[in-house]
Structure formats: structure tokens, C-alpha cells
Design a protein around this motif. Structure first.
Motif, PDB file in Angstrom:
ATOM      1  N   HIS A 723       0.834  -1.198   0.000  1.00  0.00           N
ATOM      2  CA  HIS A 723       0.000   0.000   0.000  1.00  0.00           C
ATOM      3  C   HIS A 723       0.870   1.250   0.000  1.00  0.00           C
ATOM      4  O   HIS A 723       2.054   1.223   0.376  1.00  0.00           O
ATOM      5  N   LEU A 724       0.301   2.354  -0.417  1.00  0.00           N
ATOM      6  CA  LEU A 724       0.981   3.642  -0.402  1.00  0.00           C
ATOM      7  C   LEU A 724       1.354   3.958   1.050  1.00  0.00           C
ATOM      8  O   LEU A 724       0.495   3.899   1.941  1.00  0.00           O
ATOM      9  N   PRO A 725       2.608   4.266   1.336  1.00  0.00           N
ATOM     10  CA  PRO A 725       3.013   4.418   2.741  1.00  0.00           C
ATOM     11  C   PRO A 725       2.368   5.592   3.458  1.00  0.00           C
ATOM     12  O   PRO A 725       2.135   5.542   4.660  1.00  0.00           O
ATOM     13  N   GLN A 726       2.053   6.651   2.725  1.00  0.00           N
ATOM     14  CA  GLN A 726       1.380   7.790   3.350  1.00  0.00           C
ATOM     15  C   GLN A 726       0.519   8.515   2.315  1.00  0.00           C
ATOM     16  O   GLN A 726       0.724   8.369   1.115  1.00  0.00           O
ATOM     17  N   MET A 727      -0.429   9.271   2.808  1.00  0.00           N
ATOM     18  CA  MET A 727      -1.345   9.977   1.932  1.00  0.00           C
ATOM     19  C   MET A 727      -0.585  11.006   1.091  1.00  0.00           C
ATOM     20  O   MET A 727       0.267  11.728   1.612  1.00  0.00           O
ATOM     21  N   PRO A 728      -0.861  11.089  -0.206  1.00  0.00           N
ATOM     22  CA  PRO A 728      -0.215  12.135  -1.010  1.00  0.00           C
ATOM     23  C   PRO A 728      -0.527  13.515  -0.443  1.00  0.00           C
ATOM     24  O   PRO A 728      -1.636  13.768   0.038  1.00  0.00           O
ATOM     25  N   ALA A 729       0.431  14.398  -0.491  1.00  0.00           N
ATOM     26  CA  ALA A 729       0.236  15.733   0.074  1.00  0.00           C
ATOM     27  C   ALA A 729      -0.945  16.448  -0.564  1.00  0.00           C
ATOM     28  O   ALA A 729      -1.669  17.195   0.098  1.00  0.00           O
ATOM     29  N   TRP A 730      -1.188  16.211  -1.861  1.00  0.00           N
ATOM     30  CA  TRP A 730      -2.282  16.900  -2.543  1.00  0.00           C
ATOM     31  C   TRP A 730      -3.649  16.433  -2.092  1.00  0.00           C
ATOM     32  O   TRP A 730      -4.644  17.123  -2.282  1.00  0.00           O
ATOM     33  N   ARG A 731      -3.706  15.212  -1.467  1.00  0.00           N
ATOM     34  CA  ARG A 731      -5.004  14.724  -0.986  1.00  0.00           C
ATOM     35  C   ARG A 731      -5.466  15.535   0.209  1.00  0.00           C
ATOM     36  O   ARG A 731      -6.661  15.699   0.433  1.00  0.00           O
ATOM     37  N   GLY A 732      -4.542  16.033   1.021  1.00  0.00           N
ATOM     38  CA  GLY A 732      -4.897  16.996   2.057  1.00  0.00           C
ATOM     39  C   GLY A 732      -5.655  16.434   3.232  1.00  0.00           C
ATOM     40  O   GLY A 732      -6.602  17.047   3.703  1.00  0.00           O
ATOM     41  N   ASN A 733      -5.301  15.247   3.714  1.00  0.00           N
ATOM     42  CA  ASN A 733      -5.851  14.797   4.993  1.00  0.00           C
ATOM     43  C   ASN A 733      -4.843  13.900   5.691  1.00  0.00           C
ATOM     44  O   ASN A 733      -3.815  13.527   5.122  1.00  0.00           O
ATOM     45  N   ASP A 734      -5.136  13.565   6.934  1.00  0.00           N
ATOM     46  CA  ASP A 734      -4.189  12.801   7.737  1.00  0.00           C
ATOM     47  C   ASP A 734      -4.625  11.351   7.937  1.00  0.00           C
ATOM     48  O   ASP A 734      -4.181  10.670   8.851  1.00  0.00           O
ATOM     49  N   LYS A 735      -5.497  10.837   7.070  1.00  0.00           N
ATOM     50  CA  LYS A 735      -5.905   9.441   7.150  1.00  0.00           C
ATOM     51  C   LYS A 735      -4.848   8.558   6.501  1.00  0.00           C
ATOM     52  O   LYS A 735      -3.956   9.033   5.799  1.00  0.00           O
ATOM     53  N   LYS A 736      -4.969   7.248   6.723  1.00  0.00           N
ATOM     54  CA  LYS A 736      -4.051   6.302   6.098  1.00  0.00           C
ATOM     55  C   LYS A 736      -4.602   5.874   4.738  1.00  0.00           C
ATOM     56  O   LYS A 736      -5.813   5.720   4.569  1.00  0.00           O
ATOM     57  N   PRO A 737      -3.733   5.664   3.763  1.00  0.00           N
ATOM     58  CA  PRO A 737      -4.210   5.185   2.458  1.00  0.00           C
ATOM     59  C   PRO A 737      -4.747   3.753   2.561  1.00  0.00           C
ATOM     60  O   PRO A 737      -4.222   2.920   3.301  1.00  0.00           O
ATOM     61  N   ALA A 738      -5.813   3.493   1.812  1.00  0.00           N
ATOM     62  CA  ALA A 738      -6.395   2.155   1.748  1.00  0.00           C
ATOM     63  C   ALA A 738      -6.059   1.518   0.410  1.00  0.00           C
ATOM     64  O   ALA A 738      -5.665   2.197  -0.550  1.00  0.00           O
ATOM     65  N   ILE A 739      -6.219   0.188   0.348  1.00  0.00           N
ATOM     66  CA  ILE A 739      -5.985  -0.541  -0.895  1.00  0.00           C
ATOM     67  C   ILE A 739      -7.180  -1.466  -1.118  1.00  0.00           C
ATOM     68  O   ILE A 739      -7.722  -2.047  -0.169  1.00  0.00           O
ATOM     69  N   CYS A 740      -7.623  -1.577  -2.369  1.00  0.00           N
ATOM     70  CA  CYS A 740      -8.788  -2.400  -2.698  1.00  0.00           C
ATOM     71  C   CYS A 740      -8.461  -3.340  -3.856  1.00  0.00           C
ATOM     72  O   CYS A 740      -8.003  -2.893  -4.920  1.00  0.00           O
ATOM     73  N   CYS A 741      -8.748  -4.618  -3.655  1.00  0.00           N
ATOM     74  CA  CYS A 741      -8.554  -5.640  -4.682  1.00  0.00           C
ATOM     75  C   CYS A 741      -9.858  -6.413  -4.839  1.00  0.00           C
ATOM     76  O   CYS A 741     -10.534  -6.692  -3.841  1.00  0.00           O
ATOM     77  N   ASP A 742     -10.238  -6.731  -6.092  1.00  0.00           N
ATOM     78  CA  ASP A 742     -11.536  -7.404  -6.255  1.00  0.00           C
ATOM     79  C   ASP A 742     -11.417  -8.913  -6.471  1.00  0.00           C
ATOM     80  O   ASP A 742     -12.164  -9.687  -5.884  1.00  0.00           O
ATOM     81  N   GLU A 743     -10.506  -9.377  -7.296  1.00  0.00           N
ATOM     82  CA  GLU A 743     -10.464 -10.805  -7.640  1.00  0.00           C
ATOM     83  C   GLU A 743      -9.045 -11.179  -8.046  1.00  0.00           C
ATOM     84  O   GLU A 743      -8.373 -10.402  -8.752  1.00  0.00           O
ATOM     85  N   ILE A 744      -8.591 -12.319  -7.603  1.00  0.00           N
ATOM     86  CA  ILE A 744      -7.292 -12.848  -8.035  1.00  0.00           C
ATOM     87  C   ILE A 744      -7.571 -14.030  -8.952  1.00  0.00           C
ATOM     88  O   ILE A 744      -8.030 -15.092  -8.500  1.00  0.00           O
ATOM     89  N   VAL A 745      -7.380 -13.811 -10.237  1.00  0.00           N
ATOM     90  CA  VAL A 745      -7.628 -14.845 -11.244  1.00  0.00           C
ATOM     91  C   VAL A 745      -6.307 -15.561 -11.518  1.00  0.00           C
ATOM     92  O   VAL A 745      -5.316 -14.935 -11.912  1.00  0.00           O
ATOM     93  N   VAL A 746      -6.318 -16.879 -11.325  1.00  0.00           N
ATOM     94  CA  VAL A 746      -5.100 -17.681 -11.484  1.00  0.00           C
ATOM     95  C   VAL A 746      -5.274 -18.649 -12.652  1.00  0.00           C
ATOM     96  O   VAL A 746      -6.302 -19.338 -12.750  1.00  0.00           O
ATOM     97  N   GLN A 747      -4.293 -18.684 -13.507  1.00  0.00           N
ATOM     98  CA  GLN A 747      -4.334 -19.603 -14.652  1.00  0.00           C
ATOM     99  C   GLN A 747      -3.048 -20.425 -14.710  1.00  0.00           C
ATOM    100  O   GLN A 747      -2.043 -20.049 -14.132  1.00  0.00           O
TER     101      GLN A 747
END
Length: 747
Positions: A723-747
């Protein structure tokens, strides 16, 4: 509040009660009374008279004559409107605020108003409470037909509003007559400058390039996130803007000086010192607003106590002409704000602001912004919350619903809120029963049962009702398929009761839209399971027959109901149907990981991850809605290990991630795939670096990553997304960055 005399009188003086006799206003379609205005009536008094004449004619067919008081003959039966010299027992008493008084003696009717539209409110109350007219929603009022129109003798109805500012933000109150009928306000009418206003006062497009020092100093750099309130030129620019705006709009009552939505507050030396002295980031705000307010002592200013400004300063008190608009945005809505745990911060802020000012408005929330059509059964908490505000000295309320777009029970919510905004301590069932009868008529009983069942099941489930939630996360409680079937039985009964009444049937169809929307949204989540949109087909799955037609019917009805967007700044019904078309046209993708067990190193966020770990192997992909078919991990890496059940040759991994800076969701910085035969010792087989986050990218979009693996045979596969280690300065808040993944397709 209603005074004690009015309360006692109303216990025995009600429309239709004949204990004290009646005054006959119209008889067999002919008027017996005249409307009498003051010799020099105000515009509001003239309008009030016109409104009364219009509706009396619609009710009875009679045309009331209209005369000024100096042309009225003493002894003629009259309806005195406004501050006439013949206002009887209510003529001398001053009426507070926008209140009004309705009175009768043995022959005459008297209606007086306080300030503003008080006289107009009095006339509409006469029509509603005493003549049986109703205005349950936008559009034409419901008007009874009776040639003989009467009113009780010797009645006295004095009403004074609880709040000086009253607004409920739904489609119905956007109808000008509805707004006046229900004694509501509009920020478009009262405010010369409304809401988040910093960048209206000092627009970045005009000033940032040449003068970045006017804007917030964030993480070592000037950024156009908020204003720098210690900059002297910012003060002069803001004061200059307001001076001109006030000259252009002299009738505006309030002017907002408030931060932009989000954080990104200034941390320059002077602003930081001020905030440190005050013990809150509201310190620099209140000092700035007070300076502006001192320049315009005859004007009233509002400012937001919201996110980083929610707590009051320790030293500086708001000026007398400054109003604090306190937000309740962080509170869940399944319990009253006076009791809800998540509202503790709001309650504390309210008590703290009360210690430093008497001027407090509330910015409250009564809809689900991420899913306007989702059932949001806080219906019977609305009045309780307004009672809590009233009991704590709050002077005004902005109750934010869905705005111009249709939402769950939008008409009912607007009606109930309007009634409680005027007088929150009235009997709780009165407004609900009146609305149901007026709006749903012969279908009122099953519709009332439907609404009560939803509210009762929410209470029994004990789950959080979030203004940023999703109906898919309640598939196991009050919005489960079984519960939805139960609710549908009431709506079926209502449709049966409506019979051939197409207007009433349309209202019931609209009320059913939230259930249909929930079914469609949950179908995406269920996918290949029962209640999903996919059914077995060959060696895979395909959309169920007639599903596309069902989506189209929903979209058409939603458009007809007035749904303009399904979420705040979201898509409309037509785009929603196209989104479904894309989903249904997409071939189901087989995967060696389908249905396999997933183990996570770091926890997911449960309120946004309805299927838990199985989200990554359920065969379903997501779109830009982070609460649907995404595994949401806050402030940590995604580390997911899939047990394929047995060793298999592996060649490719296909995985999607969501970028949605508005909701603090960012692409990973790096993706690593590892394999193992025993689940203990893992070897890297693919690495995919990800480009840095673009500047100022607030567009929600899905990024697909296809990783070719080193040839290997393994039972276990581990995917690590940093995950992104810290919020980009342009986002302008002090929350932690989140990460979202929907599906891991394996072939």
C-alpha cells in the motif's frame, strides 16, 4: 414553542369539533365572509389573502370578496388577515419570529403573522388543519370538495417555530408552495454565500499561480486545499468579495465563511501558533471569521464546525453575529443521536460550543449518500434527533437529504422533517398518520406497515446505519432476501388496494424502487450463488434469463420517479443500466482459484467487505463502487494466500486494484506473486512495480495488472500488494491510504 394556552386549547378545539358551535364561511357554494386586509397591507399579507381566496374557491366554489379595512362595513362577517385594527383578542400581542395566530370569535376569523412569512404560514395552517387541505408532496395540493365551509367559534391557535432556520433537503421542498405550506426555508433564499466558501472568497484559479501564499501550507508546500487565514491579503480579498456581494444581494440573511470540504488546513508558523494557543484548528478560523464579522456588524455570518474545526477554541469566542453550523457527519443513524456511541464526538462538540456561544445551527444527514435509493430506515428517529437539538438550544437545522434526486421514502422524510422542524415536541404519530393518509390514501395501511417493518427490523438487527454505507453489506440482516420478500408482501397489498388508481399505483411503485435497487446490487455480490445474476452454463456461468429486462424496467421506473443520480456525484438510471449491460456482456472468467480458501495477513475493513476473504476468489469483479465486490484493506498491505487444494501448474495471475482518491483508496506501489508447495516456504515468481500516483487525480477507476509467472507447480499462491506508505500531500488529509482488490484470477 407552543405556549401552554395553545396546548390546552388544542386538546378540545380541533377541526371538525362542534362543541362551541361553528361559523359558516361559505354556504352552498356562496361566500358569507369577506377577506379584510389592512388599509396599507404588506406584500406578504396580500399574498396570504390571495392564497386563501384561491383555495376557498377550490374547496367550495365560493369567491371571497377582498377589501381593505377602510372599506369594510362594521358588522359584516370577515376574515381579517394581517395587522388590521380589528384583530380582536390577537391584535395587540406581539407574535415572535415567524409565528402566527389564528382565532375566531362568534362571527369573525382573525389571522396574524409575526415576521417574514408568518402570515402566509398562518393561512396555510388554516387550510391544512381546519379546512382539510393537504400538501404531502410536490405538485398540486389535495383539496376536499364541500360547498359549506365552517370553522369552530372561539378558538385560539398560536404557534411559534422552535427553530429560526428550518430546511429539509429533498425534492418536495424544492416546490415553492410546498416550502411555504410546511414553513420551510431554503439556503438559496436565506444565504448570500452558502456552505464551503473559502474558494468563492479567494478563488485559486484567480490567485494561486501568482500568490500561493494565500493558500494552505501543507507538508512543506503551499497547496490549494484551504486558505491561509493568517495572510493579511486573504482577509482583505474576502472582505472585498463580501462587500460587493452584500451590495448585490442586500436581502440575504446569512453569509458563510467556511473551509472547503476535506482537511489540508494551513500549518504555516502563524496559523499553527494560533491553533496551538486555541487548542483546535478552529482557532484560526474563528479569529478570521470574527475579524470579518466586525467589518459588517449588521450582518450574520455562519461557519462550519466540521471535521478538523469541530471543537471550539479555548480562548476566542465567536462574535455575537457569528453562527456555528455544527456537523453530525460522523454518527451512524440506527439509534438517536442522543444515545448513539458514534455520535459521542458530536455530542461533546455541541456541549462545548454551547459554553462559548448561543448561536448554533446543526448540519444533519438523513440519507445514504453512496446509495440514495437504498432503504435508509431512520424514519422514526428524525423527530427524536430534532427534539435533542431543540432541548440543547440549537437555533436552526439543515437536514440534508438527497437534494434534487428521488431517494428512499423521500416524500415521507421531507414531510416528517418539516413537521418536526416547526415543532419537534408534537405527538410523534401525528405527522406520520397524516402523511400516510394524504399521500397513500386507500393504500395507507399496508404502506405504513411496510415502513414500520423496515424500521423495526433495523432496530432488531442492531447493525450500523451508515450515511456512506451500502445495501449489499446487510444481506444477512434487515435487508436479507427473506426480509425483502416480507416487505414486498406489504407493497403487494398496497398495489392491490390502489386498484385502477394509476397515480397511487405510481407512488407505490416508487416506494418499491429501493427494494428493487437492493436486489440488483446484492445480485452483483451473490454472483454465482443463490440470488445472484449468474447461473450455471456449460463449464462456467452466464447471466440469468430476463435479468437484463429487469434492470431496464428498474432504470425506466427510476427515471420516471425523478432519480437523477444514484449516489452523491454519481451516475443516473440510464448510466446504471448501461453499467449492467457491460457486466452482463462480460464473459465469466474461469480461474484455478475460484471458490478456494483465502488467508489474509492483515484484516479487511468489514463495513465495506461483505464477502470477507472470499471476495478475492468468488469469480466476481468490481467497478468504481468500493463497497461492492472489493476487499478493502485500510492502512496495511494486502497479503493474501490462496490454497488451491492441490499442486497445479501455474502460468498467469490477473488482478484488479481500485484508485479512488476521494475515498482515500490508492493503487499499490508494488505487486509480488509467490508460490509454495507446503504453505510455509514461498518463492517469488513475479514482480510488478506500479507507477507513482498522479498529481490531483480524483477520478475513480479500475486498473488491471496481468502478471506472467515463472513456470512453477504449486498448491499455494500468495499475492502481496504494497500500500501507499502515506497519503499524497495533494489529498490533504491525515488518514491512512487504503488498498482495494476485487479478484485474483489464477491460470
Amino acid at each position: 414553542m407552543m405556549n401552554a394556552l395553545f396546548l390546552s386549547l388544542m386538546m378540545w378545539i380541533q377541526p371538525g369539533c362542534h362543541a362551541a358551535g361553528e361559523i359558516v364561511l361559505t354556504d352552498k357554494g356562496k361566500a358569507r365572509h369577506k377577506i379584510v386586509l389592512p388599509a396599507e397591507p404588506t406584500k406578504a399579507e396580500v399574498r396570504a389573502a390571495d392564497i386563501l381566496r384561491k383555495y376557498v374557491q377550490q374547496i367550495s366554489g365560493a369567491q371571497l370578496a377582498l377589501v381593505n379595512e377602510n372599506n369594510w362595513k362594521d358588522g359584516e362577517p370577515a376574515i381579517f388577515i394581517g395587522n388590521t385594527g380589528h384583530s380582536g383578542a390577537i391584535g395587540e400581542e406581539q407574535i415572535a419570529g415567524e409565528g402566527f395566530a389564528i382565532a375566531t370569535d362568534d362571527q369573525h376569523v382573525y389571522i396574524r403573522g409575526g415576521s417574514g412569512k408568518g402570515i402566509i404560514y398562518g393561512v396555510y395552517t388554516l387550510l391544512d388543519d381546519y379546512f382539510g387541505c393537504r400538501k404531502p408532496a410536490q405538485g398540486p395540493a389535495v383539496v376536499p370538495k364541500k360547498q359549506t365551509l365552517t370553522i369552530n367559534r372561539n378558538l385560539l391557535d398560536r404557534q411559534i417555530p422552535q427553530f429560526v432556520y428550518r430546511e429539509t433537503y429533498y425534492p418536495a421542498p424544492l416546490d415553492p408552495e410546498y416550502q411555504e405550506w410546511h414553513k420551510l426555508h431554503s439556503f438559496g433564499d436565506l444565504w448570500g454565500l452558502w456552505g464551503h466558501s473559502y474558494f468563492k472568497l479567494v478563488p485559486p484559479k484567480e490567485h494561486f499561480a501568482a500568490h500561493p501564499e494565500y493558500y494552505a501550507f501543507v507538508n512543506g508546500k503551499r497547496r490549494a486545499t484551504q486558505l491561509c487565514l493568517s495572510n493579511e491579503q486573504v482577509f482583505h480579498l474576502a472582505a472585498g468579495y463580501l462587500k460587493k456581494a452584500m451590495a448585490d444581494n442586500p436581502d440575504a440573511l446569512y453569509w458563510s465563511i467556511s473551509p472547503e470540504d476535506g482537511t489540508g488546513y494551513c500549518t504555516c508558523d502563524q496559523c499553527a501558533l494560533t491553533d496551538k494557543e486555541e487548542g483546535t484548528h478552529a482557532g484560526s478560523l474563528i479569529r478570521f471569521v470574527n475579524r470579518i464579522a466586525a467589518q459588517f456588524p449588521d450582518k450574520q455570518f455562519t461557519t462550519l464546525a466540521y471535521t478538523y474545526t469541530i471543537q471550539p477554541p479555548a480562548v476566542t469566542k465567536p462574535a455575537e453575529n457569528v453562527i456555528i453550523m455544527l456537523s453530525s457527519i460522523d454518527a451512524y443513524r440506527h439509534r438517536p443521536l442522543a444515545e448513539e456511541t458514534s455520535a459521542a464526538g458530536f455530542r461533546k462538540a455541541l456541549q462545548d460550543w454551547k459554553k462559548v456561544t448561543r448561536n448554533i445551527f446543526i448540519w444533519d444527514y438523513t440519507t445514504q449518500f453512496t446509495n440514495y435509493l437504498a432503504p435508509f430506515p431512520d424514519y422514526f428517529l428524525l423527530q427524536q434527533n430534532l427534539q435533542y437539538f431543540a432541548d440543547n438550544g440549537v437555533k436552526g437545522v439543515f437536514s440534508q437529504g438527497s437534494g434534487e434526486t428521488y431517494a428512499d421514502m423521500a416524500e415521507m422524510n421531507a414531510y416528517l422533517q418539516a413537521e418536526a422542524l416547526w415543532q419537534p415536541h408534537q405527538p410523534s404519530d401525528t405527522a406520520f398518520d397524516r402523511f400516510m393518509t394524504a399521500y397513500y390514501g386507500k393504500a395507507a395501511k399496508p404502506m405504513a406497515q411496510y415502513v414500520k417493518a423496515l424500521a423495526a427490523n433495523l432496530h432488531a438487527a442492531g447493525v450500523a446505519l451508515d450515511i456512506y454505507g451500502s445495501p449489499v453489506n446487510h444481506r444477512n440482516d434487515y435487508l436479507s432476501p427473506i426480509a425483502i420478500e416480507h416487505y414486498s408482501t406489504f407493497l403487494d397489498q398496497a398495489e392491490k388496494a390502489a386498484g385502477s388508481d394509476t397515480l397511487l399505483a405510481g407512488r407505490i411503485y416508487n416506494a418499491r424502487l429501493p427494494l428493487e435497487y437492493t436486489v440488483l446490487q446484492q445480485a452483483r455480490l451473490y454472483g454465482t450463488d443463490k440470488h445472484g445474476y449468474l447461473v450455471p452454463s456449460g463449464n462456467g456461468f452466464a447471466p440469468a434469463r430476463q435479468f437484463a429486462a429487469r434492470v431496464q424496467r428498474f432504470a425506466q421506473q427510476a427515471q420516471k420517479a425523478g432519480v437523477k443520480e444514484l449516489a452523491e456525484a454519481g451516475i443516473g438510471p440510464e448510466a446504471y443500466a448501461k453499467e449492467w449491460q457491460s457486466i452482463l456482456a462480460k464473459p465469466w472468467q474461469p480461474s484455478l482459484a475460484f471458490g478456494k480458501k483465502v488467508t489474509l495477513l492483515h484484516p479487511f475493513t468489514p463495513e465495506y467487505t461483505a464477502k470477507k476473504e472470499a471476495t478475492l476468489t468468488d469469480g466476481l469483479t468490481g467497478n468504481t463502487d468500493f463497497a461492492l465486490n472489493w476487499l478493502f484493506v485500510y492502512g496495511n498491505d494486502l497479503v493474501a494466500t490462496i490454497d488451491l487444494g492441490e499442486a497445479k501448474p501455474l502460468s498467469k495471475v490477473n488482478v484488479n486494484f481500485l484508485q479512488d482518491a476521494r475515498h482515500n483508496i490508492f493503487l499499490p506501489t508494488n505487486i509480488v506473486v509467490e508460490t509454495s508447495t507446503d504453505g510455509q516456504s514461498f518463492q517469488p515468481v513475479a514482480v510488478q512495480p506500479v507507477a507513482a500516483v498522479a498529481e490531483e487525480d480524483f477520478t475513480a477507476h479500475v486498473e488491471n495488472f496481468k502478471l506472467t509467472l515463472k513456470p512453477s507447480t504449486a498448491r499455494f499462491l500468495r499475492v502481496t500488494a504494497k500500500h501507499l506508505p502515506q497519503m499524497p500531500a495533494w489529498r490533504g488529509n491525515d488518514k491512512k491510504p487504503a488498498i482495494c482488490c476485487d479478484e485474483i484470477v489464477v491460470q
